[in-house]
Scaffold this motif. Structure first.
Motif, PDB file in Angstrom:
ATOM      1  N   LEU A   1    -118.649 -14.411   1.392  1.00  0.00           N
ATOM      2  CA  LEU A   1    -118.798 -13.247   0.526  1.00  0.00           C
ATOM      3  C   LEU A   1    -117.457 -12.699   0.452  1.00  0.00           C
ATOM      4  O   LEU A   1    -116.923 -12.192  -0.296  1.00  0.00           O
ATOM      5  CB  LEU A   1    -119.784 -12.358   1.052  1.00  0.00           C
ATOM      6  CG  LEU A   1    -119.932 -11.011   0.370  1.00  0.00           C
ATOM      7  CD1 LEU A   1    -120.206 -11.085  -0.920  1.00  0.00           C
ATOM      8  CD2 LEU A   1    -121.165 -10.159   1.245  1.00  0.00           C
ATOM      9  N   PRO A   2    -116.515 -12.528   1.662  1.00  0.00           N
ATOM     10  CA  PRO A   2    -115.322 -11.811   1.621  1.00  0.00           C
ATOM     11  C   PRO A   2    -114.587 -12.575   0.271  1.00  0.00           C
ATOM     12  O   PRO A   2    -113.752 -11.759  -0.288  1.00  0.00           O
ATOM     13  CB  PRO A   2    -114.713 -11.887   3.183  1.00  0.00           C
ATOM     14  CG  PRO A   2    -115.755 -12.123   4.106  1.00  0.00           C
ATOM     15  CD  PRO A   2    -116.833 -12.769   2.983  1.00  0.00           C
ATOM     16  N   GLU A   3    -114.278 -13.815   0.550  1.00  0.00           N
ATOM     17  CA  GLU A   3    -113.475 -14.589  -0.533  1.00  0.00           C
ATOM     18  C   GLU A   3    -114.167 -14.248  -2.012  1.00  0.00           C
ATOM     19  O   GLU A   3    -113.424 -14.035  -2.947  1.00  0.00           O
ATOM     20  CB  GLU A   3    -113.195 -15.944  -0.160  1.00  0.00           C
ATOM     21  CG  GLU A   3    -112.198 -16.765  -0.776  1.00  0.00           C
ATOM     22  CD  GLU A   3    -110.743 -16.187  -0.763  1.00  0.00           C
ATOM     23  OE1 GLU A   3    -110.202 -16.306  -1.803  1.00  0.00           O
ATOM     24  OE2 GLU A   3    -110.305 -15.521   0.425  1.00  0.00           O
ATOM     25  N   ALA A   4    -115.490 -14.486  -1.986  1.00  0.00           N
ATOM     26  CA  ALA A   4    -115.962 -14.429  -3.390  1.00  0.00           C
ATOM     27  C   ALA A   4    -115.855 -12.857  -3.610  1.00  0.00           C
ATOM     28  O   ALA A   4    -115.528 -12.717  -5.088  1.00  0.00           O
ATOM     29  CB  ALA A   4    -117.715 -14.607  -3.230  1.00  0.00           C
ATOM     30  N   ASP A   5    -115.881 -12.008  -3.043  1.00  0.00           N
ATOM     31  CA  ASP A   5    -115.684 -10.525  -3.576  1.00  0.00           C
ATOM     32  C   ASP A   5    -114.271 -10.529  -3.948  1.00  0.00           C
ATOM     33  O   ASP A   5    -114.267  -9.938  -5.096  1.00  0.00           O
ATOM     34  CB  ASP A   5    -115.886  -9.576  -2.037  1.00  0.00           C
ATOM     35  CG  ASP A   5    -116.124  -8.217  -2.623  1.00  0.00           C
ATOM     36  OD1 ASP A   5    -116.595  -7.845  -3.562  1.00  0.00           O
ATOM     37  OD2 ASP A   5    -115.545  -7.321  -2.137  1.00  0.00           O
ATOM     38  N   LYS A   6    -113.190 -11.045  -3.229  1.00  0.00           N
ATOM     39  CA  LYS A   6    -112.030 -10.795  -4.074  1.00  0.00           C
ATOM     40  C   LYS A   6    -111.685 -11.481  -5.291  1.00  0.00           C
ATOM     41  O   LYS A   6    -111.155 -11.129  -6.161  1.00  0.00           O
ATOM     42  CB  LYS A   6    -111.093 -11.714  -3.232  1.00  0.00           C
ATOM     43  CG  LYS A   6    -110.707 -11.132  -1.794  1.00  0.00           C
ATOM     44  CD  LYS A   6    -109.607 -11.929  -0.778  1.00  0.00           C
ATOM     45  CE  LYS A   6    -109.590 -11.601   0.539  1.00  0.00           C
ATOM     46  NZ  LYS A   6    -108.866 -12.420   1.400  1.00  0.00           N
TER      47      LYS A   6
ATOM     48  N   ARG B   1    -113.599  -9.350  -8.051  1.00  0.00           N
ATOM     49  CA  ARG B   1    -113.085  -8.106  -8.213  1.00  0.00           C
ATOM     50  C   ARG B   1    -111.837  -8.625  -9.032  1.00  0.00           C
ATOM     51  O   ARG B   1    -111.575  -7.902 -10.115  1.00  0.00           O
ATOM     52  CB  ARG B   1    -112.411  -7.438  -6.787  1.00  0.00           C
ATOM     53  CG  ARG B   1    -111.875  -6.290  -6.972  1.00  0.00           C
ATOM     54  CD  ARG B   1    -111.714  -5.453  -5.852  1.00  0.00           C
ATOM     55  NE  ARG B   1    -112.523  -5.630  -4.863  1.00  0.00           N
ATOM     56  CZ  ARG B   1    -112.334  -5.734  -3.607  1.00  0.00           C
ATOM     57  NH1 ARG B   1    -111.269  -6.284  -3.096  1.00  0.00           N
ATOM     58  NH2 ARG B   1    -113.525  -6.119  -2.746  1.00  0.00           N
ATOM     59  N   ALA B   2    -111.262  -9.637  -8.925  1.00  0.00           N
ATOM     60  CA  ALA B   2    -110.291  -9.897  -9.857  1.00  0.00           C
ATOM     61  C   ALA B   2    -110.629 -10.303 -11.126  1.00  0.00           C
ATOM     62  O   ALA B   2    -110.250  -9.984 -12.188  1.00  0.00           O
ATOM     63  CB  ALA B   2    -109.534 -11.355  -9.298  1.00  0.00           C
ATOM     64  N   ILE B   3    -111.919 -10.878 -11.327  1.00  0.00           N
ATOM     65  CA  ILE B   3    -112.476 -11.242 -12.565  1.00  0.00           C
ATOM     66  C   ILE B   3    -112.693  -9.927 -13.340  1.00  0.00           C
ATOM     67  O   ILE B   3    -112.283  -9.520 -14.550  1.00  0.00           O
ATOM     68  CB  ILE B   3    -113.853 -12.223 -12.416  1.00  0.00           C
ATOM     69  CG1 ILE B   3    -113.365 -13.596 -12.106  1.00  0.00           C
ATOM     70  CG2 ILE B   3    -114.662 -12.114 -13.691  1.00  0.00           C
ATOM     71  CD1 ILE B   3    -114.621 -14.196 -11.492  1.00  0.00           C
ATOM     72  N   THR B   4    -113.368  -8.829 -12.548  1.00  0.00           N
ATOM     73  CA  THR B   4    -113.635  -7.569 -13.235  1.00  0.00           C
ATOM     74  C   THR B   4    -112.463  -6.813 -13.581  1.00  0.00           C
ATOM     75  O   THR B   4    -112.430  -6.385 -14.638  1.00  0.00           O
ATOM     76  CB  THR B   4    -114.631  -6.622 -12.106  1.00  0.00           C
ATOM     77  OG1 THR B   4    -115.710  -7.596 -11.607  1.00  0.00           O
ATOM     78  CG2 THR B   4    -114.913  -5.254 -12.817  1.00  0.00           C
ATOM     79  N   GLU B   5    -111.303  -6.940 -12.845  1.00  0.00           N
ATOM     80  CA  GLU B   5    -110.033  -6.201 -13.185  1.00  0.00           C
ATOM     81  C   GLU B   5    -109.509  -7.059 -14.424  1.00  0.00           C
ATOM     82  O   GLU B   5    -108.798  -6.181 -15.191  1.00  0.00           O
ATOM     83  CB  GLU B   5    -109.035  -6.445 -12.054  1.00  0.00           C
ATOM     84  CG  GLU B   5    -109.684  -5.285 -10.781  1.00  0.00           C
ATOM     85  CD  GLU B   5    -108.659  -5.446  -9.411  1.00  0.00           C
ATOM     86  OE1 GLU B   5    -107.697  -6.203  -9.575  1.00  0.00           O
ATOM     87  OE2 GLU B   5    -109.075  -4.938  -8.776  1.00  0.00           O
ATOM     88  N   SER B   6    -109.775  -8.090 -14.550  1.00  0.00           N
ATOM     89  CA  SER B   6    -109.170  -8.893 -15.821  1.00  0.00           C
ATOM     90  C   SER B   6    -110.121  -8.492 -16.862  1.00  0.00           C
ATOM     91  O   SER B   6    -109.789  -9.106 -17.958  1.00  0.00           O
ATOM     92  CB  SER B   6    -109.221 -10.274 -15.599  1.00  0.00           C
ATOM     93  OG  SER B   6    -108.398 -10.806 -14.580  1.00  0.00           O
ATOM     94  N   ARG B   7    -111.001  -7.733 -17.121  1.00  0.00           N
ATOM     95  CA  ARG B   7    -112.045  -7.250 -18.018  1.00  0.00           C
ATOM     96  C   ARG B   7    -112.740  -8.431 -18.769  1.00  0.00           C
ATOM     97  O   ARG B   7    -113.254  -8.586 -19.776  1.00  0.00           O
ATOM     98  CB  ARG B   7    -111.567  -6.708 -19.037  1.00  0.00           C
ATOM     99  CG  ARG B   7    -110.735  -5.157 -18.420  1.00  0.00           C
ATOM    100  CD  ARG B   7    -109.879  -4.466 -19.652  1.00  0.00           C
ATOM    101  NE  ARG B   7    -110.540  -4.320 -20.726  1.00  0.00           N
ATOM    102  CZ  ARG B   7    -111.242  -3.542 -21.284  1.00  0.00           C
ATOM    103  NH1 ARG B   7    -111.494  -2.394 -20.449  1.00  0.00           N
ATOM    104  NH2 ARG B   7    -111.798  -3.514 -22.423  1.00  0.00           N
ATOM    105  N   ILE B   8    -112.987  -9.610 -17.685  1.00  0.00           N
ATOM    106  CA  ILE B   8    -113.751 -10.721 -18.123  1.00  0.00           C
ATOM    107  C   ILE B   8    -115.400 -10.242 -17.906  1.00  0.00           C
ATOM    108  O   ILE B   8    -116.040 -10.556 -18.876  1.00  0.00           O
ATOM    109  CB  ILE B   8    -113.551 -11.965 -17.318  1.00  0.00           C
ATOM    110  CG1 ILE B   8    -112.087 -12.391 -17.558  1.00  0.00           C
ATOM    111  CG2 ILE B   8    -114.566 -12.967 -17.624  1.00  0.00           C
ATOM    112  CD1 ILE B   8    -111.723 -13.500 -16.611  1.00  0.00           C
TER     113      ILE B   8
END
Length: 104
Positions: free
Chosen positions: A27-32, A35-42
């Motif tokens: 979960l901690p790594e998946a959360d990172k 979050r990066a995917i969401t910030e990329s607006r994917i």
């Protein structure tokens, strides 16, 4: 059953989604990554659960975390909603990514 075009045009509609399970220890790594995917607006992630707890009333195995993602044949559902008849065969075959070609 879907309202994909409503979601596209108004931000409110009905989309197909799937529940995926990941190991709770990831979960901690998946959360990172998520979050990066969401910030990329994917986008595509709707809900991340808690270890061993149901997500959107769907059961999750002990030691796992449920992740709800938009998936499936949403694109084809949108085509159908515009009045074009289509036949879909979800998960009827697997194609190597290298074989895919850009549609023009």
């Amino acid at each position: 059953m879907t309202r994909v075009m409503d979601a596209v045009n108004t931000g409110t509609g009905k989309l197909l989604a799937n529940l995926r399970e990941i190991p709770a220890s990831a979960l901690p790594e998946a959360d990172k990554v998520l979050r990066a995917i969401t910030e990329s607006r994917i986008g595509g992630i709707t809900e991340i659960g808690k270890p061993g707890k149901p997500v959107l009333d769907a059961p999750v195995d002990n030691g796992k975390v449920g992740v709800v993602v938009y998936a499936g044949v949403n694109a084809m559902a949108a085509v159908e909603e515009t009045g074009i008849k289509v036949k879909t065969y979800p998960i009827s075959t697997i194609v190597d990514f290298k074989e895919l070609k850009k549609l023009e």
